[in-house]
Design a protein around this motif. Structure first.
Motif, mmCIF file in Angstrom:
data_model
loop_
_atom_site.group_PDB
_atom_site.id
_atom_site.type_symbol
_atom_site.label_atom_id
_atom_site.label_comp_id
_atom_site.label_asym_id
_atom_site.label_seq_id
_atom_site.Cartn_x
_atom_site.Cartn_y
_atom_site.Cartn_z
ATOM 1 N N LYS A 55 0.843 -1.194 0.000
ATOM 2 C CA LYS A 55 0.000 0.000 0.000
ATOM 3 C C LYS A 55 0.878 1.244 0.000
ATOM 4 O O LYS A 55 1.831 1.335 0.784
ATOM 5 N N TYR A 56 0.581 2.184 -0.863
ATOM 6 C CA TYR A 56 1.327 3.433 -0.867
ATOM 7 C C TYR A 56 0.978 4.233 0.386
ATOM 8 O O TYR A 56 -0.195 4.295 0.757
ATOM 9 N N PRO A 57 1.961 4.861 1.021
ATOM 10 C CA PRO A 57 1.653 5.673 2.198
ATOM 11 C C PRO A 57 0.800 6.878 1.839
ATOM 12 O O PRO A 57 -0.041 7.313 2.629
ATOM 13 N N GLU A 58 1.054 7.422 0.661
ATOM 14 C CA GLU A 58 0.206 8.531 0.246
ATOM 15 C C GLU A 58 -0.460 8.197 -1.077
ATOM 16 O O GLU A 58 0.115 7.496 -1.907
ATOM 17 N N THR A 59 -1.663 8.718 -1.259
ATOM 18 C CA THR A 59 -2.446 8.345 -2.434
ATOM 19 C C THR A 59 -1.694 8.646 -3.733
ATOM 20 O O THR A 59 -1.153 9.724 -3.922
ATOM 21 N N VAL A 60 -1.674 7.657 -4.613
ATOM 22 C CA VAL A 60 -1.102 7.825 -5.941
ATOM 23 C C VAL A 60 -2.261 7.896 -6.927
ATOM 24 O O VAL A 60 -3.137 7.035 -6.926
ATOM 25 N N THR A 61 -2.282 8.965 -7.701
ATOM 26 C CA THR A 61 -3.367 9.110 -8.661
ATOM 27 C C THR A 61 -2.868 8.722 -10.052
ATOM 28 O O THR A 61 -1.834 9.218 -10.494
ATOM 29 N N VAL A 62 -3.567 7.832 -10.701
ATOM 30 C CA VAL A 62 -3.204 7.495 -12.074
ATOM 31 C C VAL A 62 -4.378 7.842 -12.978
ATOM 32 O O VAL A 62 -5.534 7.732 -12.586
ATOM 33 N N THR A 63 -4.055 8.294 -14.185
ATOM 34 C CA THR A 63 -5.122 8.626 -15.124
ATOM 35 C C THR A 63 -5.259 7.513 -16.155
ATOM 36 O O THR A 63 -4.284 6.868 -16.535
ATOM 37 N N GLU A 64 -6.488 7.321 -16.582
ATOM 38 C CA GLU A 64 -6.780 6.334 -17.612
ATOM 39 C C GLU A 64 -7.825 6.912 -18.551
ATOM 40 O O GLU A 64 -8.453 7.927 -18.243
ATOM 41 N N TYR A 87 -14.438 -2.153 -7.995
ATOM 42 C CA TYR A 87 -13.018 -2.492 -8.086
ATOM 43 C C TYR A 87 -12.145 -1.291 -7.705
ATOM 44 O O TYR A 87 -11.101 -1.431 -7.069
ATOM 45 N N LEU A 88 -12.572 -0.106 -8.138
ATOM 46 C CA LEU A 88 -11.772 1.096 -7.888
ATOM 47 C C LEU A 88 -11.747 1.432 -6.397
ATOM 48 O O LEU A 88 -10.733 1.888 -5.869
ATOM 49 N N LYS A 89 -12.884 1.179 -5.744
ATOM 50 C CA LYS A 89 -12.964 1.441 -4.306
ATOM 51 C C LYS A 89 -11.961 0.533 -3.565
ATOM 52 O O LYS A 89 -11.205 0.981 -2.706
ATOM 53 N N ASP A 90 -11.975 -0.751 -3.935
ATOM 54 C CA ASP A 90 -11.061 -1.703 -3.312
ATOM 55 C C ASP A 90 -9.605 -1.364 -3.620
ATOM 56 O O ASP A 90 -8.726 -1.512 -2.773
ATOM 57 N N LEU A 91 -9.370 -0.908 -4.842
ATOM 58 C CA LEU A 91 -8.012 -0.548 -5.238
ATOM 59 C C LEU A 91 -7.487 0.564 -4.338
ATOM 60 O O LEU A 91 -6.339 0.543 -3.889
ATOM 61 N N TYR A 396 -5.803 -6.946 -9.814
ATOM 62 C CA TYR A 396 -6.923 -7.558 -10.519
ATOM 63 C C TYR A 396 -6.862 -9.083 -10.421
ATOM 64 O O TYR A 396 -7.871 -9.743 -10.180
ATOM 65 N N ILE A 397 -5.665 -9.629 -10.586
ATOM 66 C CA ILE A 397 -5.520 -11.086 -10.509
ATOM 67 C C ILE A 397 -5.868 -11.563 -9.100
ATOM 68 O O ILE A 397 -6.598 -12.534 -8.920
ATOM 69 N N GLU A 398 -5.384 -10.817 -8.109
ATOM 70 C CA GLU A 398 -5.624 -11.151 -6.705
ATOM 71 C C GLU A 398 -7.128 -11.235 -6.393
ATOM 72 O O GLU A 398 -7.563 -12.081 -5.616
ATOM 73 N N MET A 399 -7.890 -10.364 -7.015
ATOM 74 C CA MET A 399 -9.330 -10.295 -6.721
ATOM 75 C C MET A 399 -10.080 -11.562 -7.125
ATOM 76 O O MET A 399 -11.252 -11.724 -6.782
ATOM 77 N N GLN A 409 -19.004 -9.538 -6.345
ATOM 78 C CA GLN A 409 -20.189 -9.991 -7.069
ATOM 79 C C GLN A 409 -20.728 -8.838 -7.897
ATOM 80 O O GLN A 409 -20.700 -7.695 -7.465
ATOM 81 N N ALA A 410 -21.259 -9.200 -9.050
ATOM 82 C CA ALA A 410 -21.771 -8.165 -9.953
ATOM 83 C C ALA A 410 -22.819 -7.295 -9.270
ATOM 84 O O ALA A 410 -22.834 -6.078 -9.435
ATOM 85 N N GLU A 411 -23.706 -7.909 -8.457
ATOM 86 C CA GLU A 411 -24.779 -7.103 -7.874
ATOM 87 C C GLU A 411 -24.260 -6.116 -6.842
ATOM 88 O O GLU A 411 -24.959 -5.196 -6.451
ATOM 89 N N LYS A 412 -23.000 -6.291 -6.414
ATOM 90 C CA LYS A 412 -22.426 -5.320 -5.475
ATOM 91 C C LYS A 412 -21.628 -4.246 -6.200
ATOM 92 O O LYS A 412 -20.877 -3.488 -5.589
ATOM 93 N N GLY A 413 -21.762 -4.210 -7.508
ATOM 94 C CA GLY A 413 -21.142 -3.129 -8.261
ATOM 95 C C GLY A 413 -19.745 -3.423 -8.765
ATOM 96 O O GLY A 413 -19.008 -2.510 -9.124
ATOM 97 N N TYR A 414 -19.361 -4.702 -8.798
ATOM 98 C CA TYR A 414 -18.063 -5.062 -9.368
ATOM 99 C C TYR A 414 -18.243 -5.340 -10.860
ATOM 100 O O TYR A 414 -18.909 -6.293 -11.240
ATOM 101 N N VAL A 415 -17.693 -4.472 -11.685
ATOM 102 C CA VAL A 415 -17.808 -4.646 -13.131
ATOM 103 C C VAL A 415 -16.416 -4.940 -13.664
ATOM 104 O O VAL A 415 -15.619 -4.045 -13.877
ATOM 105 N N TYR A 416 -16.147 -6.241 -13.867
ATOM 106 C CA TYR A 416 -14.766 -6.604 -14.200
ATOM 107 C C TYR A 416 -14.322 -6.049 -15.535
ATOM 108 O O TYR A 416 -13.178 -5.658 -15.723
ATOM 109 N N ASN A 417 -15.270 -6.005 -16.517
ATOM 110 C CA ASN A 417 -14.821 -5.570 -17.844
ATOM 111 C C ASN A 417 -14.622 -4.059 -17.937
ATOM 112 O O ASN A 417 -14.321 -3.524 -18.994
#
Lengths: 575, 296
Positions: A55-64, A87-91, A396-399, A409-417
């Motif tokens: 885990k980074y000590p301070e937030t790292v922001t990446v753009t996509e 996924y982003l929340k967990d990340l 992503y692999i870890e998840m 689960q998809a119904e909890k808002g995890y959209v893998y694609n």
């Protein structure tokens, strides 16, 4: 008089000011927008040993940037946006990495939008590229060297994946010992062409599954003329095709392969096959293609093809399949999972089976590439934490592990694609197939496997169990059957593909290098020529137009491409 | 000068418009240097290599270029002429309709398609003219052979032109109706006293009265002679009808967007603008000389 001069002067001054500001504005733009996109903080892991999921000590922001398809799972909450992807929340929680999208567009507009971004130089930190754009950015020196980041931070699983093909794909995306991209490649046999056919229609007409082209022609004719769905109406046709003859589905690749013709890998990629003397030749201009075109022409005349296939896109083709208007389609292993499942849900009698593509005498050989996957993840040279990209892949692999299954689960808002960068186990489908079958044979009620493949295997296992028990409480019959028959059934999509692989009933597309200079420059031109000529021949122009096409193709750049491809083959290909 | 002083407020009000034009119409012209460069996006205008007229040579040398040029001219000339003729006839006819509600209803009905986007209309038209569509249904009802309109080069061109005229005719029609409304009613009364019938009135009063507007519309449309309707064709065409309907814009689109050859694409754009400029200037001058008509 004087006044007017002054007025004019002022006007002129403002004018030139605007012009100047306009040009400088354009020149500066990429630079000025950059600071926001850069990461806020440097690694922060200098002292500690590199941890793939540290885990980074301070937030790292990446753009996509993102071209998105709708979420695949119908259970996903309605109205969810890419920014809300769980996924982003967990990340953020696990790695303290925050993803910012510079823009998101529907995937159909992605390539256009990305071209524009490329033209304006406004690129995100993490880039999802195809071979052509990778080549472009590489040439301009825009890509970061990932060698160190990969060596230090790639998780053992990611390394295992990347080494699963002997480092073949990784090598393609490196230069002078620098790793410039992480390729998302898959088992090349996933590209094997199969023939999908409605068994219930065959049974209605008392026909056997076809093994040769002649038998297929007979079956297809019967599907047109003898009312295979027995509804008393003349409303069916034989083989589904859409306007792109060589595409990613509902196309004619498998048909041509049946004639020993190997024109294309689909998606505008010409196929390159060995000529027996150690050279590569373009499958597109070989005489077998002409024979196959002649046959398609006669099928068109007889109504086996839709008279207006040249107007149809893939959605229209899928509509015909769903509506039970057509009973034969060439395609890959995944068809049951979409769109055949839609047909099964609509018509309870529908029963699709897969068979090896019919050939001239006996089953034919499908074209298979050396590497499957034209997608590669790269990092903008300006990004300060290139290892963040590697960590995100690890994440992503870890998840996929069992411990996250309840949450993921998809119904909890995890959209893998929607998550990127996303690297799959190249052997994912094979793993699912063997694990599910192992569990079925041992009569298990649950999957015992405990690694990053857990989720994928468990999902298919559940669907398989439900399908075999006729249980539709979790998902419809079509959805369960689709999972089962594409991934787990022995005679299904992947099951049959494995048999074909074992039998060695395939021909290799040998070129896996990045698009050559002439391909980039003239590719679209040549592709248009091919589409136009082939479509016209099928619809009734003289088959001899093909000879003219071959001559034009060669002179319009085809010969140069052949030369470039062979140069690549003799120097770089791993044989 | 004195007027300038008096009207400086008005000129000031003009300023925002001028500024917007400068930024959005003149500013981007800087990008035209791309036409003379081997443009590399990330090097930008300032660092890309200059190649002179190589891009032009490349594009004009492409085997498709002649065909594309010809298609563009045929389609756009037909469109331009019909876009004047059809609204003119419609306006004249509507002008004679005495029932107000009927004329209003027809006006709205004709104007309506103008507001629909080609993305929607394209799909509708493809369905309309498909083998299972209503048009072919009508043909079969009269025992005629069904026709594959969208896959036949001649028919397809006709449909492109026809549907564009149908979609856009309302706009010019309204402009022309406005012109008719502006004609002095005394003239008609005088003509009636002189014994002129409806037909003569139209020939000698309505048409000459409308002439300036018709000329204006013609001059304005000439500038777009190389615009044969990019969006419409892109949505409606398919490989079978490339031969008859691939136009400069669709060609450039494929060049620029899919092959990412920005230089050649810019070269074609510049070429188009130059042709348009010449044509507009010539017609403008001609209209002035022979009709004593000026826009400015």
């Amino acid at each position: 008089m004087k006044r007017i001069k002054l007025w004019k002067m002022i006007l002129l001054a403002t004018l030139s000011l605007f012009v100047i500001s306009a040009c400088s504005g354009q020149g500066k733009e990429p630079a000025s927008s950059q600071p926001q996109t850069e990461t806020k903080e440097e690694g922060g892991t200098a002292a500690a040993p590199p941890d793939p999921l540290g885990k980074y000590p301070e937030t790292v922001t990446v753009t996509e940037v993102m071209g998105f398809n709708p979420p695949e799972d119908p259970r996903t909450p309605k109205g969810i946006t890419p920014e809300q992807n769980a996924y982003l929340k967990d990340l953020k929680e696990m790695l303290n990495i925050e993803v910012k999208y510079k823009w998101t567009v529907p995937s159909s507009q992605f390539s256009q939008k990305f071209s524009l971004a490329l033209a304006s130089g406004d690129l995100p930190d993490i880039l999802e590229l195809d071979g052509k754009n990778f080549e472009k950015l590489k040439k301009q020196g825009m890509l970061a060297d990932l060698t160190e980041a990969y060596n230090d931070y790639a998780s053992p699983t990611l390394k295992k994946y990347m080494e699963s093909d002997g480092g073949f794909a990784m090598k393609t995306y490196s230069q002078d010992g620098k790793q410039l991209g992480i390729p998302a490649f898959e088992d090349p046999f996933l590209s094997t062409q199969l023939l999908w056919i409605r068994k219930d229609w065959l049974d209605n007409l008392k026909l056997e599954p076809p093994k040769t082209m002649d038998e297929l022609e007979m079956v297809a004719k019967a599907f047109v003329q003898q009312d295979p769905d027995q509804n008393g109406k003349n409303d069916t046709y034989g083989l589904v095709l859409q306007k792109n003859l060589f595409f990613w589905g509902f196309d004619a690749r498998g048909f041509f392969n049946g004639f020993g013709a190997y024109p294309s890998m689909g998606d505008g990629q010409t196929a390159w096959i060995q000529d027996g003397s150690g050279k590569l030749i373009p499958g597109l201009i070989q005489p077998e293609v002409k024979t196959a075109l002649g046959k398609l022409q006669s099928w068109y005349k007889e109504g086996i093809l839709d008279k207006e296939f040249a107007l149809k896109d893939e959605n229209k083709a899928v509509e015909d399949i769903t509506a039970g208007k057509v009973g034969i389609s060439y395609g890959e292993w995944w068809y049951p999972n979409w769109p055949l499942n839609l047909n099964v849900d609509k018509d309870p009698n529908a029963n699709w089976i897969a068979i090896q593509i019919p050939g001239l005498d006996g089953p034919g050989k499908s074209l298979v590439p050396k590497i499957r996957g034209d997608k590669v993840y790269a990092v903008n040279k300006k990004m300060k934490n290139p290892e963040a990209a590697i960590k995100m892949i690890n994440f992503y692999i870890e998840m996929g592990n069992k411990e996250y299954l309840n949450q993921n689960q998809a119904e909890k808002g995890y959209v893998y694609n929607w998550f990127s960068p996303r690297i799959y186990n190249p052997a994912q489908i094979e793993t699912i197939y063997t694990e599910v079958n192992k569990a079925l044979e041992a009569n298990q009620t649950e999957i015992t496997l405990d690694d990053e493949n857990y989720k994928n295997v468990a999902d298919v296992f559940k669907a398989t169990k439900d399908y075999l028990a006729g249980d539709t409480s979790n998902a419809s019959k079509g959805v369960n059957w689709g999972q089962y028959f594409s991934r787990a059934a022995k005679d299904g999509g992947w099951g049959l593909t494995r048999q074909i692989k074992e039998k060695q009933a395939f021909v290799n597309h040998e070129f896996y290098g990045l698009p050559t200079a002439t391909q980039v420059e003239k590719g679209a031109q040549l592709d248009k020529l091919m589409q136009e000529t082939f479509t016209k021949i099928i619809m009734g122009s003289s088959v001899d137009e093909f000879d003219k096409f071959v001559a034009s193709w060669k002179s319009l750049g085809g010969d140069e491409i052949t030369q470039e491809v062979n140069d690549w083959y003799s120097q770089q290909a791993v044989k | 000068m004195r007027t300038l002083k008096k009207e400086y407020l008005l000129h000031l009000m003009l300023l925002p418009g001028v500024i917007v034009t400068l930024i959005y119409a003149y500013g981007p012209m800087v990008g035209l240097v791309m036409a003379f460069q081997q443009f590399e996006p990330l090097s930008g205008f300032f660092h890309s290599e200059f190649v002179g007229f190589e891009n032009f040579q490349y594009v004009f040398g492409l085997p498709d270029f002649k065909q594309v040029m010809w298609n563009t001219l045929v389609i756009s000339v037909f469109k331009m002429v019909l876009h004047l003729l059809v609204p003119l006839i419609l306006a004249l006819l509507l002008n004679e309709v005495t029932r107000k509600w009927f004329s209003r209803f027809v006006q709205s009905a004709i104007f309506l398609p103008f507001f629909l986007s080609w993305t929607v209309l394209g799909g509708v038209i493809i369905e309309l003219f498909s083998l299972s569509g209503p048009v072919n249904g009508l043909l079969t009802a009269f025992h005629l052979e069904p026709i594959m309109f969208m896959l036949d080069n001649d028919w397809f061109r006709g449909i492109i032109i026809g549907s564009d005229v149908w979609k856009g005719m309302g706009y010019n029609m309204i402009v022309m109706l406005a012109a008719i409304a502006g004609i002095n009613a005394n003239l008609y009364e005088a003509a009636e006293v002189d014994g002129a019938g409806k037909w003569k009135q139209m020939l000698h009063i309505t048409l000459p009265g409308m002439a300036p507007i018709v000329i204006l519309l013609a001059v304005l449309s000439l500038g777009g002679i190389l615009n044969a309707g990019f969006e419409q064709i892109l949505i409606m065409y398919n490989p079978t009808v490339y031969e008859g309907s691939d136009i400069i814009d669709t060609f450039v689109y494929r060049l620029g967007m899919f092959s990412q050859q920005f230089g050649p694409a810019a070269a074609v754009g510049l070429f188009k603008s130059v042709i348009s400029l010449v044509l507009v200037s010539v017609t403008y001058y001609a209209a002035y000389k022979y009709n004593n008509y000026r826009i400015f």
